[in-house]
Scaffold this active site. Structure first.
Site, short mmCIF file in Angstrom:
data_model
loop_
_atom_site.label_atom_id
_atom_site.label_comp_id
_atom_site.label_asym_id
_atom_site.label_seq_id
_atom_site.Cartn_x
_atom_site.Cartn_y
_atom_site.Cartn_z
N GLU A 16 0.65 -1.49 0.02
CA GLU A 16 0.10 0.11 -0.14
C GLU A 16 1.09 1.40 -0.37
O GLU A 16 0.32 1.94 1.22
CB GLU A 16 -1.08 0.05 1.38
N GLU A 40 -5.60 -8.13 -0.80
CA GLU A 40 -6.53 -8.45 0.97
C GLU A 40 -8.04 -8.15 -0.07
O GLU A 40 -8.15 -6.98 -0.45
CB GLU A 40 -5.90 -7.35 1.19
#
Ligand code: BGP
Length: 488
Positions: A199, A385
């Site tokens: 991320e 995810e």
């Protein structure tokens, strides 16, 4: 029309060391930049504990800059969730056996950088740290589970943050390359899939970037160093491990304009673009045209070396992987009041239900993301995810989590539609937190994602016993049918 998932589809779960592993002062592990982060809640942001210039105690929240002269410090009377997490360090055999029982053929976990290089600047790695991950990888292989390694998940050895200001310094590039190369030497032949970073579009502050003061200048400078580090490591990784595949993880939150007002639509477009900036550089191999607009507005002047842009161009990602939990809505007003980096966020959506943490539940948004990402990058995709953070009630010796099953079933259907109807190449799915673990945003345990309940509360009390929830058997059925049977 085909209505199932590809034959070799990868099904599994994903974790991060500082939320899952624990073993904070065992096996020669060094202090990590995430170790100073306290627990929190939606109302009370997580804090980093500090020693102020005058020697007194202080805190900042994990997005804020440190006061001048302050340094991170651990205090004996504070609970830091990363220190024990849910103790995968001592439960890895039991946990991997549970994953195997569900039928996982992939397990994504992150290696703790400070377990391998306790300060980040040692000449030689910590052998005990490498042995721990030997054991984890071999345990996965025993069950034909492919280990997928996140090289750096939002953290670093604290020494690098304290002494070099983290990713703000080019020193980190070399430290990271040495660390990643050590992993390749040790684990090549056993691991095919690697993520260079987690991320990049959602990391801020000391714990994640290692910086003491966050400004647009330091933020984008850090990102530049990480882009270069990622490309260098992809170059070395391909040379050392032919056939290896490299990705990096991006936080996707499909963004919708809150109204059809032209201003809202344009604000939404710009906002999405700022989020894409990070994947644009790493997947397309160059800074996008609109980067200069961001830098002009924020008065950012990047320091680059001659070969940087060439490296970024030559060694982009092999696949695009992303997290998807929710969608967001954007208005022109909200956009102007976003945090200075303009990352993520957004208002709720009146047409969608939300989780207790205010995250809108939007399976169709996942199909939208998959389509848009493939259209934009033309690289294979991996949903790395996804999942539902909920308050589970432990009763009759288990958790009846029909809400989680419903959430997953709808998201799997959306993924299936993107693959079969829209012809998007997506080759894997790892659910976030297959065993309950510590929440990143709040540090709570009560925000649970798992198929397996872990007996621990928000203060770190509990037996750590693992108990299968109803969703465990459901997921086993889904994987056994390769996603054919999504009934619930
Ligand atoms: C992602 C992170 C994970 C994880 C997840 C869920 O952004 O990569 O580390 O925690 O979000 O978020 P939370 O734990 O805040 O519910």
């Amino acid at each position: 029309m085909n209505s199932s998932f590809p034959k070799d589809f990868l099904w599994g779960g994903a974790t991060a060391d500082f939320q899952y592993e624990g073993g904070f002062n065992e096996g020669g592990r060094g202090i990590n930049s995430q170790d100073f982060v306290t627990s929190g809640s939606v109302k009370q942001k997580r804090q980093i504990t500090l020693q102020l210039q005058d020697g007194s105690r202080g805190t900042v929240n994990s997005l804020e800059s440190f006061p001048d002269g302050a340094e991170a410090k651990l205090y004996d009377d504070v609970y830091y969730p990363s220190h024990k997490a849910v103790d995968f360090y001592h439960h890895y055999q039991e946990d991997i056996a549970l994953m195997a029982e569900m039928g996982f053929n992939i397990f994504r976990f992150s290696i703790c950088w400070s377990r391998i290089f306790p300060t980040g600047v040692e000449e030689k790695p910590n052998e005990e740290g490498l042995q721990f991950y030997d054991a984890v990888i071999d345990e996965c292989r025993k069950y034909n589970i492919e280990p997928l390694i996140t090289i750096c998940h939002d953290e670093m050895p604290d020494y690098l943050a304290r002494n070099y200001d983290g990713w703000n310094s080019r020193v980190l590039i070399d430290a990271y390359v040495k660390y990643a190369t050590t992993l390749f030497e040790r684990y090549r032949g056993k691991c095919k899939y690697w993520l260079t970073f987690n991320e990049l579009n959602a990391i801020h502050g000391y714990a994640k970037l290692g910086i003491h003061k966050e400004t647009p200048q330091t933020f984008y400078q850090c990102q530049h160093h990480m882009f270069v580090a990622s490309s260098k490591v992809i170059k070395i990784g391909h040379e050392m491990m032919p056939g290896a595949m490299f990705g990096a993880m991006f936080a996707m939150s499909e963004m919708y304009p809150a109204t059809c007002k032209a201003e809202d639509v344009f604000a939404c477009y710009e906002h999405r673009r700022m989020n894409y900036f990070f994947i644009d550089v790493m997947a397309r191999g160059k800074y996008p045209n609109y980067a200069q607009k961001i830098f002009d507005e924020k008065n950012v002047h990047l320091h680059m070396e001659d070969e940087d842009l060439e490296l970024i161009k030559e060694y982009p990602l092999d696949f695009v992987s992303f997290s998807y939990y929710r969608s967001s809505t954007i208005t022109a007003d909200h956009f102007t009041t976003m945090d200075p980096m303009g990352i993520m966020g957004g208002e709720g959506n009146p047409y969608l239900p939300s989780t207790p943490w205010g995250w809108p539940i939007d399976p169709l948004g996942l199909r939208y993301c998959l389509n848009e990402l493939y259209d934009r990058y033309q690289k294979p995709l991996f949903v790395i995810e996804n999942g539902l953070g909920e308050i589970d009630r432990f009763e009759d010796g288990t958790v009846h989590d029909s809400y989680r099953i419903e959430y997953l079933s709808k998201h799997f259907q959306a993924m299936k539609d993107a693959i079969n109807i829209d012809h998007v190449p997506c080759f894997g799915y790892t659910m976030w937190g297959p065993l309950d673990l510590v929440s990143l945003s709040t540090g709570e345990m009560k925000k649970r994602y798992g198929f397996v309940y872990v007996d621990m509360d928000d203060e770190g009390n509990g037996t750590l016993k693992r108990v299968k929830k109803d969703s465990f058997a459901w997921m086993k059925k889904v994987i056994a049918s390769n996603g054919e049977d999504l009934t619930y």
